[in-house]
Design an enzyme around this catalytic site. Sequence first.
Site, PDB file in Angstrom:
ATOM      1  N   TRP A  37       2.104   2.916  -2.483  1.00 62.90           N
ATOM      2  CA  TRP A  37       1.677   3.843  -3.540  1.00 62.90           C
ATOM      3  C   TRP A  37       0.397   4.564  -3.121  1.00 62.90           C
ATOM      4  O   TRP A  37       0.216   5.737  -3.388  1.00 62.90           O
ATOM      5  CB  TRP A  37       1.475   3.090  -4.869  1.00 62.90           C
ATOM      6  CG  TRP A  37       2.752   2.864  -5.610  1.00 62.90           C
ATOM      7  CD1 TRP A  37       3.985   2.756  -5.051  1.00 62.90           C
ATOM      8  CD2 TRP A  37       2.942   2.728  -7.019  1.00 62.90           C
ATOM      9  NE1 TRP A  37       4.930   2.554  -6.023  1.00 62.90           N
ATOM     10  CE2 TRP A  37       4.323   2.524  -7.235  1.00 62.90           C
ATOM     11  CE3 TRP A  37       2.102   2.733  -8.117  1.00 62.90           C
ATOM     12  CZ2 TRP A  37       4.862   2.348  -8.514  1.00 62.90           C
ATOM     13  CZ3 TRP A  37       2.641   2.549  -9.386  1.00 62.90           C
ATOM     14  CH2 TRP A  37       4.006   2.364  -9.586  1.00 62.90           C
ATOM     15  N   GLY A  52       0.779  -1.240   0.000  1.00 60.56           N
ATOM     16  CA  GLY A  52       0.000   0.000   0.000  1.00 60.56           C
ATOM     17  C   GLY A  52       0.805   1.283   0.000  1.00 60.56           C
ATOM     18  O   GLY A  52       0.257   2.351   0.252  1.00 60.56           O
ATOM     19  N   LYS A  95       4.181  -0.685 -14.458  1.00 59.67           N
ATOM     20  CA  LYS A  95       5.528  -1.256 -14.424  1.00 59.67           C
ATOM     21  C   LYS A  95       5.582  -2.327 -15.513  1.00 59.67           C
ATOM     22  O   LYS A  95       4.608  -3.041 -15.732  1.00 59.67           O
ATOM     23  CB  LYS A  95       5.751  -1.891 -13.052  1.00 59.67           C
ATOM     24  CG  LYS A  95       7.009  -2.716 -12.954  1.00 59.67           C
ATOM     25  CD  LYS A  95       7.376  -2.961 -11.530  1.00 59.67           C
ATOM     26  CE  LYS A  95       6.609  -4.105 -10.907  1.00 59.67           C
ATOM     27  NZ  LYS A  95       6.917  -4.259  -9.502  1.00 59.67           N
ATOM     28  N   ASP A 134       1.441  -1.524 -10.390  1.00 53.61           N
ATOM     29  CA  ASP A 134       2.816  -1.892 -10.023  1.00 53.61           C
ATOM     30  C   ASP A 134       2.879  -3.403  -9.812  1.00 53.61           C
ATOM     31  O   ASP A 134       3.642  -3.903  -8.999  1.00 53.61           O
ATOM     32  CB  ASP A 134       3.193  -1.132  -8.739  1.00 53.61           C
ATOM     33  CG  ASP A 134       4.639  -1.337  -8.353  1.00 53.61           C
ATOM     34  OD1 ASP A 134       5.448  -1.608  -9.247  1.00 53.61           O
ATOM     35  OD2 ASP A 134       4.953  -1.236  -7.152  1.00 53.61           O
TER      36      ASP A 134
HETATM   37  C1  LIG Z   1       5.520  -4.857  -6.105  1.00 52.36           C
HETATM   38  S1  LIG Z   1       4.053  -5.262  -5.287  1.00 52.36           S
HETATM   39  C2  LIG Z   1       3.179  -3.785  -5.333  1.00 52.36           C
HETATM   40  C3  LIG Z   1       3.708  -2.762  -4.378  1.00 52.36           C
HETATM   41  C4  LIG Z   1       2.803  -1.586  -4.242  1.00 52.36           C
HETATM   42  N1  LIG Z   1       2.782  -0.790  -5.422  1.00 52.36           N
HETATM   43  C5  LIG Z   1       3.224  -0.713  -3.102  1.00 52.36           C
HETATM   44  O1  LIG Z   1       3.586   0.396  -3.302  1.00 52.36           O
HETATM   45  O2  LIG Z   1       3.160  -1.134  -1.970  1.00 52.36           O
HETATM   46  C6  LIG Z   1       3.257  -6.268  -6.441  1.00 52.36           C
HETATM   47  C7  LIG Z   1       1.901  -6.738  -5.999  1.00 52.36           C
HETATM   48  O3  LIG Z   1       1.220  -7.276  -7.108  1.00 52.36           O
HETATM   49  C8  LIG Z   1       0.252  -8.135  -6.581  1.00 52.36           C
HETATM   50  N2  LIG Z   1      -0.338  -8.969  -7.638  1.00 52.36           N
HETATM   51  C9  LIG Z   1       0.275  -9.842  -8.450  1.00 52.36           C
HETATM   52  N3  LIG Z   1      -0.621 -10.405  -9.256  1.00 52.36           N
HETATM   53  C10 LIG Z   1      -1.829  -9.881  -8.959  1.00 52.36           C
HETATM   54  C11 LIG Z   1      -3.140 -10.063  -9.454  1.00 52.36           C
HETATM   55  N4  LIG Z   1      -3.384 -10.919 -10.425  1.00 52.36           N
HETATM   56  N5  LIG Z   1      -4.130  -9.348  -8.910  1.00 52.36           N
HETATM   57  C12 LIG Z   1      -3.892  -8.476  -7.908  1.00 52.36           C
HETATM   58  N6  LIG Z   1      -2.665  -8.257  -7.409  1.00 52.36           N
HETATM   59  C13 LIG Z   1      -1.655  -8.952  -7.913  1.00 52.36           C
HETATM   60  C14 LIG Z   1       1.030  -8.924  -5.551  1.00 52.36           C
HETATM   61  O4  LIG Z   1       0.163  -9.447  -4.588  1.00 52.36           O
HETATM   62  C15 LIG Z   1       1.932  -7.823  -4.966  1.00 52.36           C
HETATM   63  O5  LIG Z   1       1.421  -7.351  -3.761  1.00 52.36           O
END
Ligand SMILES: C[S@@+](CC[C@H](N)C(=O)[O-])C[C@H]1O[C@@H](n2cnc3c(N)ncnc32)[C@H](O)[C@@H]1O
Length: 848
Positions: free
Chosen positions: A58, A56, A157, A117
């Site tokens: 972002w 969270g 991203k 992201d």
């Molecule tokens: C790099 S993190 C995001 C970090 C976030 N932007 C932050 O600032 O905290 C990537 C996220 O993508 C989520 N994710 C991956 N595939 C997903 C999907 N199909 N649906 C929802 N979330 C997904 C993962 O659970 C993970 O929490």
Amino acid sequence: MPVQKKHGKGRLDKWYHLAKEKGYRARASFKLIQLNKKFNFLEKSRVLIDLCAAPGSWCQVAAEVMPPNSLIVGVDLAPIKPIPRVISFQSDITTEKCRATLRQHLKTFKADTVLHDGAPNVGTAWVQDAFTQAELVLQSLKLATDFLREGGTFVTKIFRSKDYNSLLWVFQQLFEKVEATKPPSSRNVSAEIFVVCRGYKAPKRMDPKFLDSRSVFAELAAPAPNNEAKVFNPEVKKRKREGYEEGDYTQFHEAPVSEFIQTTDPIAMLGSLNKLSFEQKPNGDVAQATIAKLPDTTDEIRACCDDLKVLGRADFKRLLRWRLRVREIFGFSSKQKKNEEEKAEEEVAEVEPMDEEMQIQEEMQRLREQDDSRKKKERRKENERKQREIVRMQLHMTTPMEIGMEQQGPSGEDAMFQLKQVDKAGALGKIAKGKMAIVEDKAKEQSGDEDEDESDPEEDLLDQELESMYEQYQERKSASDAKYRAKKARKESGKEIDDDDFEGFSDGEKEESSEDELMEDADSDESSDDEDGPKSLVTDLSKDKTEGGLTRRAAMFFDQDIFKGIDGLDDVPGDDSGIDVASKSTSPEDKKASTTKQAKAEKPKKEAKVVEESEDESEEDAEEDAEEDEWSSDEEEAKSGFETVKRDETQWDHDSIPMKDGRPDIDIITAEAMTLAQQLASGKKTKEDLLDDNFNRYSHRDVDGLPEWFLDDENKHARIQRPVTAAAAAAIKEKLRALNARPIKKVQEAKARKKFHAAQKLEKLKKKSALLENEEGMTEKEKAQSIVKLMSRAAKKKPKKKVAVVVARGGNRGISGRPKGTKGKYKMVDARLKKDIRGMKRAAKKKK
Ligand SMILES: C[S@@+](CC[C@H](N)C(=O)[O-])C[C@H]1O[C@@H](n2cnc3c(N)ncnc32)[C@H](O)[C@@H]1O
């Protein structure tokens, strides 16, 4: 407790610690902060969707930066702990359920920004990870197209994989501006890159293939591989950036030796295989057994076949000759034999010219490497010099004149063409404040990726240090220099985006606007059928060629930013974007509208008062910008009905424009200003002339991506040189002489200090004499004498402490610290000097 890793990707770097310090949930927060700093989309957004938002960070940044009462919705597979001002829920963004939940939260609002992201659970094969991520990006784009308003922003991203260009191409069809960038907080070793897509075109209809991973990521025919090069240059190992071949996820390839004998392309086999096996399977090939028993099949040949990857050129030649001999024994047709012989000869003969060629190539490679390392060294030295320069600047030993000058325009014979090299080495990125280097969209993954790997950590460090030192310098300067502070404040106020008028979403408003939107939607749907033709999507993505005769691959290639504006390319017929949007203000009406808008924007400018002509051009520009902003915000206010609270300008910048009798008290201190003042007073120039003069070649400089320190310095010189008259120069000279005649501040301060100390002393004496006066056991005479004594003692100057002169000889020679037997202040002197002084004294005496 997390384990602190010192190396590799898991390194807990400064961004991690900064995020912790600032209370962000992940270091990723800085990526958004830096992206927003560059593209300013959050401040303007009122509805934002954050896809893949967990944990969270972002959302935290968005909540901080977006106007109060904005609507922020975050979704992720993982739960997100509650964040103030943010609605979050758990769902898979690829599902219909997620779309429905988002719709529920947004009601009928459209999103200004959609962030993504997302990263799948990485850790499997790289190709797999990259592809899953690319698919996730496409899914997020799908959601973005559903929820974004026209002109909205989509930030995502992407991993730089082979699907990167395909995705970029799709973005370019749907958005006005697409920029790929890597924020400084994104690790160099990471393949991630962020794409900021602005100006959503909001097509009414869209070919579903645009968002279908099968057609977007469809394989395009790759050029035929040069197997020969692989065989004859086995030492040059190209990294497999492209990953594995489809359906082949192993690195070890083996084939029976009989296949090698029979094949018509032995070179291809030698280039791609790891082993030629003599192994005989039950009921296997009889030829295999025969080949193994042949006298020509020596141990050396067997050893060569065992590991093809370690062979040199001579070994390959040996294997090819052996193959020909075996083929002869096996009695292939004479024609074939002849052909084979010819071919073998060719193959062997070919080796000779290749040898030479390879030698040249090797030599060139060596020279290139040498050149690279020399340049690297030079850059490092240059950075060190710059750092020293900044330290000197901080100590007020110099001005920030020369810093970055050499990179402003490379010199030398082919200077113009060295930019590319500079860029390759990452210097351009560093010039651009070491912040974010726009990554070229060009499909040069290989070289690009290699460059990324080659980034010099030491250089990065130096750059970062340089930046932070410059920032510190600025802070110190603004702390000590009021003028600088005022200048900075003026600059910032010019940049300010007037968005504070947003009142947020109250429930009532939501209901109202939602109704409006519903009506609007209904209208637009109706109209879309008949007159919104241009907004529909008409491309047939299944076509191999575009209307202009270009293949899709070529069209994608020429769609890259670097080709924009090149004559002839822009008007390539048959834009295969697939999206027809209303043509951009080319109609006379549109042109008229834009000119009237421009005229309106200029109007307040003309009414502006000429305050001080000697001001920096950049400052003037900033002020004009601010005025323009003000104007546009007025108009927006009228349109939106939101009440804007204007900033009270009188509360700002008082120290920079002193007032006298209700008018600005302007002190003309430059010859330029004096000349202008004279011209104005004598009617040689009018106010309008002065305004016209301000539109010059420096008025609209392209400062995009230039580092702050560079701009600060350049702003001093990027201004027109105005002629000065002799009379004006003389007047200013006179004025300065009068100014110089006044005691300078430091002298005044020293005098004041002296006075203060004297007053303190006097005060003490008064107290003492008062005590003496009240003393009962003393006669009046004695009292008077004691007071006189006291006064004369106070008036006496304290004798200077004697400084012992110690000659640096004997035991005292070369010692550091206090010489033995010396008390109090001392001075080490050279024996020679003492002698010389004595000699001089003697000579002077004799002369007398
Ligand atoms: C790099 S993190 C995001 C970090 C976030 N932007 C932050 O600032 O905290 C990537 C996220 O993508 C989520 N994710 C991956 N595939 C997903 C999907 N199909 N649906 C929802 N979330 C997904 C993962 O659970 C993970 O929490």
